[in-house]
Design a protein around this motif. Structure first.
Motif, PDB file in Angstrom:
ATOM      1  N   PHE A   1      32.385  37.553  41.353  1.00 43.17           N
ATOM      2  CA  PHE A   1      33.527  36.800  40.842  1.00 43.17           C
ATOM      3  C   PHE A   1      33.395  35.341  41.232  1.00 43.17           C
ATOM      4  CE2 PHE A   1      35.262  41.077  40.706  1.00 43.17           C
ATOM      5  CZ  PHE A   1      35.929  41.063  39.497  1.00 43.17           C
ATOM      6  N   ARG A   2      33.854  34.454  40.363  1.00 45.06           N
ATOM      7  CA  ARG A   2      33.745  33.021  40.636  1.00 45.06           C
ATOM      8  C   ARG A   2      34.687  32.572  41.746  1.00 45.06           C
ATOM      9  NH1 ARG A   2      32.839  30.263  34.691  1.00 45.06           N
ATOM     10  NH2 ARG A   2      30.950  31.449  34.202  1.00 45.06           N
ATOM     11  N   LYS A   3      35.778  33.291  41.922  1.00 43.89           N
ATOM     12  CA  LYS A   3      36.697  33.011  43.029  1.00 43.89           C
ATOM     13  C   LYS A   3      36.722  34.217  43.954  1.00 43.89           C
ATOM     14  CE  LYS A   3      40.058  30.163  40.513  1.00 43.89           C
ATOM     15  NZ  LYS A   3      41.484  30.095  40.149  1.00 43.89           N
ATOM     16  N   LYS A   4      36.961  33.953  45.221  1.00 47.76           N
ATOM     17  CA  LYS A   4      37.037  35.043  46.191  1.00 47.76           C
ATOM     18  C   LYS A   4      38.314  35.847  46.005  1.00 47.76           C
ATOM     19  CE  LYS A   4      36.494  36.012  51.068  1.00 47.76           C
ATOM     20  NZ  LYS A   4      36.105  35.492  52.354  1.00 47.76           N
ATOM     21  N   GLU A   5      39.384  35.178  45.596  1.00 49.16           N
ATOM     22  CA  GLU A   5      40.682  35.844  45.441  1.00 49.16           C
ATOM     23  C   GLU A   5      41.404  35.268  44.231  1.00 49.16           C
ATOM     24  OE1 GLU A   5      44.732  35.799  48.040  1.00 49.16           O
ATOM     25  OE2 GLU A   5      42.892  36.282  49.136  1.00 49.16           O
ATOM     26  N   TYR A   6      42.084  36.140  43.482  1.00 55.11           N
ATOM     27  CA  TYR A   6      42.891  35.730  42.335  1.00 55.11           C
ATOM     28  C   TYR A   6      44.334  36.144  42.605  1.00 55.11           C
ATOM     29  CZ  TYR A   6      38.596  35.011  39.625  1.00 55.11           C
ATOM     30  OH  TYR A   6      37.385  34.560  39.161  1.00 55.11           O
ATOM     31  N   ASN A   7      45.275  35.260  42.317  1.00 58.80           N
ATOM     32  CA  ASN A   7      46.697  35.562  42.470  1.00 58.80           C
ATOM     33  C   ASN A   7      47.419  35.215  41.178  1.00 58.80           C
ATOM     34  OD1 ASN A   7      46.821  36.265  45.356  1.00 58.80           O
ATOM     35  ND2 ASN A   7      46.145  34.149  45.647  1.00 58.80           N
ATOM     36  N   ALA A   8      48.416  36.023  40.866  1.00 57.51           N
ATOM     37  CA  ALA A   8      49.189  35.766  39.648  1.00 57.51           C
ATOM     38  C   ALA A   8      50.641  36.165  39.897  1.00 57.51           C
ATOM     39  CB  ALA A   8      48.623  36.556  38.482  1.00 57.51           C
ATOM     40  N   VAL A   9      51.514  35.519  39.191  1.00 54.38           N
ATOM     41  CA  VAL A   9      52.938  35.858  39.231  1.00 54.38           C
ATOM     42  C   VAL A   9      53.297  36.404  37.853  1.00 54.38           C
ATOM     43  CG1 VAL A   9      55.273  34.943  39.494  1.00 54.38           C
ATOM     44  CG2 VAL A   9      53.400  34.036  40.907  1.00 54.38           C
ATOM     45  N   VAL A  10      53.925  37.567  37.852  1.00 53.62           N
ATOM     46  CA  VAL A  10      54.307  38.212  36.604  1.00 53.62           C
ATOM     47  C   VAL A  10      55.810  37.987  36.404  1.00 53.62           C
ATOM     48  CG1 VAL A  10      54.423  40.384  35.338  1.00 53.62           C
ATOM     49  CG2 VAL A  10      52.507  39.939  36.905  1.00 53.62           C
ATOM     50  N   ASP A  11      56.131  37.395  35.279  1.00 50.10           N
ATOM     51  CA  ASP A  11      57.542  37.184  34.926  1.00 50.10           C
ATOM     52  C   ASP A  11      58.081  38.486  34.345  1.00 50.10           C
ATOM     53  OD1 ASP A  11      59.976  36.489  33.745  1.00 50.10           O
ATOM     54  OD2 ASP A  11      59.227  34.535  33.059  1.00 50.10           O
TER      55      ASP A  11
ATOM     56  N   ASN B   1      60.346  39.023  32.451  1.00 50.71           N
ATOM     57  CA  ASN B   1      60.810  38.875  31.072  1.00 50.71           C
ATOM     58  C   ASN B   1      59.662  38.826  30.060  1.00 50.71           C
ATOM     59  OD1 ASN B   1      63.554  38.755  31.855  1.00 50.71           O
ATOM     60  ND2 ASN B   1      63.292  36.589  32.393  1.00 50.71           N
ATOM     61  N   ASP B   2      58.400  38.766  30.568  1.00 55.27           N
ATOM     62  CA  ASP B   2      57.246  38.735  29.657  1.00 55.27           C
ATOM     63  C   ASP B   2      57.128  40.059  28.916  1.00 55.27           C
ATOM     64  OD1 ASP B   2      56.495  36.151  30.273  1.00 55.27           O
ATOM     65  OD2 ASP B   2      54.926  36.737  31.692  1.00 55.27           O
ATOM     66  N   LYS B   3      56.728  39.960  27.664  1.00 50.68           N
ATOM     67  CA  LYS B   3      56.532  41.152  26.842  1.00 50.68           C
ATOM     68  C   LYS B   3      55.228  41.828  27.228  1.00 50.68           C
ATOM     69  CE  LYS B   3      59.053  39.199  22.994  1.00 50.68           C
ATOM     70  NZ  LYS B   3      59.025  38.717  21.650  1.00 50.68           N
ATOM     71  N   PRO B   4      55.123  43.154  27.020  1.00 50.32           N
ATOM     72  CA  PRO B   4      53.855  43.853  27.281  1.00 50.32           C
ATOM     73  C   PRO B   4      52.722  43.220  26.464  1.00 50.32           C
ATOM     74  CG  PRO B   4      55.617  45.418  26.894  1.00 50.32           C
ATOM     75  CD  PRO B   4      56.179  44.059  26.592  1.00 50.32           C
ATOM     76  N   GLY B   5      51.547  43.088  27.093  1.00 53.24           N
ATOM     77  CA  GLY B   5      50.385  42.487  26.432  1.00 53.24           C
ATOM     78  C   GLY B   5      50.260  40.999  26.693  1.00 53.24           C
ATOM     79  N   THR B   6      51.222  40.425  27.393  1.00 50.12           N
ATOM     80  CA  THR B   6      51.171  38.996  27.713  1.00 50.12           C
ATOM     81  C   THR B   6      50.067  38.756  28.736  1.00 50.12           C
ATOM     82  OG1 THR B   6      53.544  38.732  27.302  1.00 50.12           O
ATOM     83  CG2 THR B   6      52.483  37.048  28.645  1.00 50.12           C
ATOM     84  N   SER B   7      49.249  37.734  28.515  1.00 53.39           N
ATOM     85  CA  SER B   7      48.187  37.379  29.453  1.00 53.39           C
ATOM     86  C   SER B   7      48.809  36.815  30.721  1.00 53.39           C
ATOM     87  CB  SER B   7      47.258  36.352  28.810  1.00 53.39           C
ATOM     88  OG  SER B   7      46.241  36.005  29.692  1.00 53.39           O
ATOM     89  N   VAL B   8      48.352  37.325  31.869  1.00 55.65           N
ATOM     90  CA  VAL B   8      48.912  36.907  33.147  1.00 55.65           C
ATOM     91  C   VAL B   8      47.923  36.058  33.932  1.00 55.65           C
ATOM     92  CG1 VAL B   8      49.783  37.770  35.360  1.00 55.65           C
ATOM     93  CG2 VAL B   8      50.355  38.973  33.248  1.00 55.65           C
ATOM     94  N   ILE B   9      46.670  36.447  33.911  1.00 55.45           N
ATOM     95  CA  ILE B   9      45.642  35.731  34.681  1.00 55.45           C
ATOM     96  C   ILE B   9      44.281  35.943  34.020  1.00 55.45           C
ATOM     97  CG2 ILE B   9      45.118  37.648  36.244  1.00 55.45           C
ATOM     98  CD1 ILE B   9      44.895  35.558  38.507  1.00 55.45           C
ATOM     99  N   ARG B  10      43.395  35.008  34.246  1.00 49.64           N
ATOM    100  CA  ARG B  10      42.026  35.138  33.726  1.00 49.64           C
ATOM    101  C   ARG B  10      41.076  35.193  34.917  1.00 49.64           C
ATOM    102  NH1 ARG B  10      38.642  31.018  29.828  1.00 49.64           N
ATOM    103  NH2 ARG B  10      36.903  32.436  29.556  1.00 49.64           N
ATOM    104  N   VAL B  11      40.296  36.261  34.986  1.00 49.42           N
ATOM    105  CA  VAL B  11      39.290  36.393  36.038  1.00 49.42           C
ATOM    106  C   VAL B  11      37.906  36.310  35.395  1.00 49.42           C
ATOM    107  CG1 VAL B  11      40.779  37.743  37.553  1.00 49.42           C
ATOM    108  CG2 VAL B  11      39.298  38.917  35.939  1.00 49.42           C
ATOM    109  N   ILE B  12      36.965  35.701  36.113  1.00 47.11           N
ATOM    110  CA  ILE B  12      35.614  35.520  35.576  1.00 47.11           C
ATOM    111  C   ILE B  12      34.597  35.955  36.633  1.00 47.11           C
ATOM    112  CG2 ILE B  12      33.920  33.884  34.669  1.00 47.11           C
ATOM    113  CD1 ILE B  12      36.271  32.101  33.830  1.00 47.11           C
ATOM    114  N   ALA B  13      33.638  36.730  36.195  1.00 46.37           N
ATOM    115  CA  ALA B  13      32.531  37.143  37.061  1.00 46.37           C
ATOM    116  C   ALA B  13      31.230  36.890  36.326  1.00 46.37           C
ATOM    117  CB  ALA B  13      32.662  38.615  37.434  1.00 46.37           C
ATOM    118  N   ASP B  14      30.170  36.706  37.077  1.00 47.58           N
ATOM    119  CA  ASP B  14      28.837  36.470  36.512  1.00 47.58           C
ATOM    120  C   ASP B  14      27.874  37.519  37.068  1.00 47.58           C
ATOM    121  OD1 ASP B  14      29.411  33.883  35.152  1.00 47.58           O
ATOM    122  OD2 ASP B  14      29.794  33.230  37.211  1.00 47.58           O
TER     123      ASP B  14
END
Length: 170
Positions: free
Chosen positions: A129-139, A141-154
């Protein structure tokens, strides 16, 4: 000869008509080794034609990863029956994926051919993974299927060995 007489000088040139020159039928050939091949793995190469006394890697053998292994006949002539390219060290496609070895066959003369070596990938590298740790806050009120965070690995592997699939744990 005495003065006044004519001397006849004959120059004799001997040509050996049956002497065979060493030659390769192909100017280049390609072989492949898996990067997972054990040291000592061999690939059969095209032999030169003519009276070959020895084969050599002339250039391109960076890191001395290869050698030419000759199998000789048990007959009185001790001629080369087969020539193989053999690995002397482990190969790593992520470090180097190809070699170009200039090889010679010696006998009455020297003949040259290019041996292209492809190093084939195995799935030997984990994704990172490009970052050691990923954090996200989920609202809430967001509808199902809403993008919350993008993680990238190589993954340093190539093709199907480098394809990544992501799964979320519980």
């Amino acid at each position: 000869p005495p003065w006044g007489s004519v001397a006849l000088l004959t120059l004799l040139t001997v040509v050996i008509a049956n002497a065979q020159n060493v030659r390769f039928d192909s100017a280049a050939t390609t072989v492949s080794f898996s990067e997972g091949a054990v040291v000592g793995t061999r690939r059969l190469l095209e032999q030169a034609r003519g009276p070959v006394t020895a084969y050599h890697i002339v250039s391109g053998n960076d890191g001395n990863r290869f050698r030419l292994h000759e199998t000789r006949s048990s007959a009185a002539d001790n001629a080369v029956s087969y020539v193989h390219l053999e690995t002397l060290k482990p190969l790593d496609r992520e470090e180097r994926d190809a070699y170009a070895l200039n090889c010679s066959a010696s006998g009455n003369n020297d003949a040259f051919t290019l041996v292209r070596v492809n190093v084939l990938d195995i799935n030997d590298n984990p994704p990172v993974f490009r970052k050691k740790e990923y954090n996200a806050v989920v609202d809430p009120n967001d509808k199902p299927g809403t993008s919350v965070i993008r993680v990238i690995a190589d993954d340093a592997d190539e093709g199907k060995n480098g394809r990544l699939t992501y799964h979320m744990g519980p």
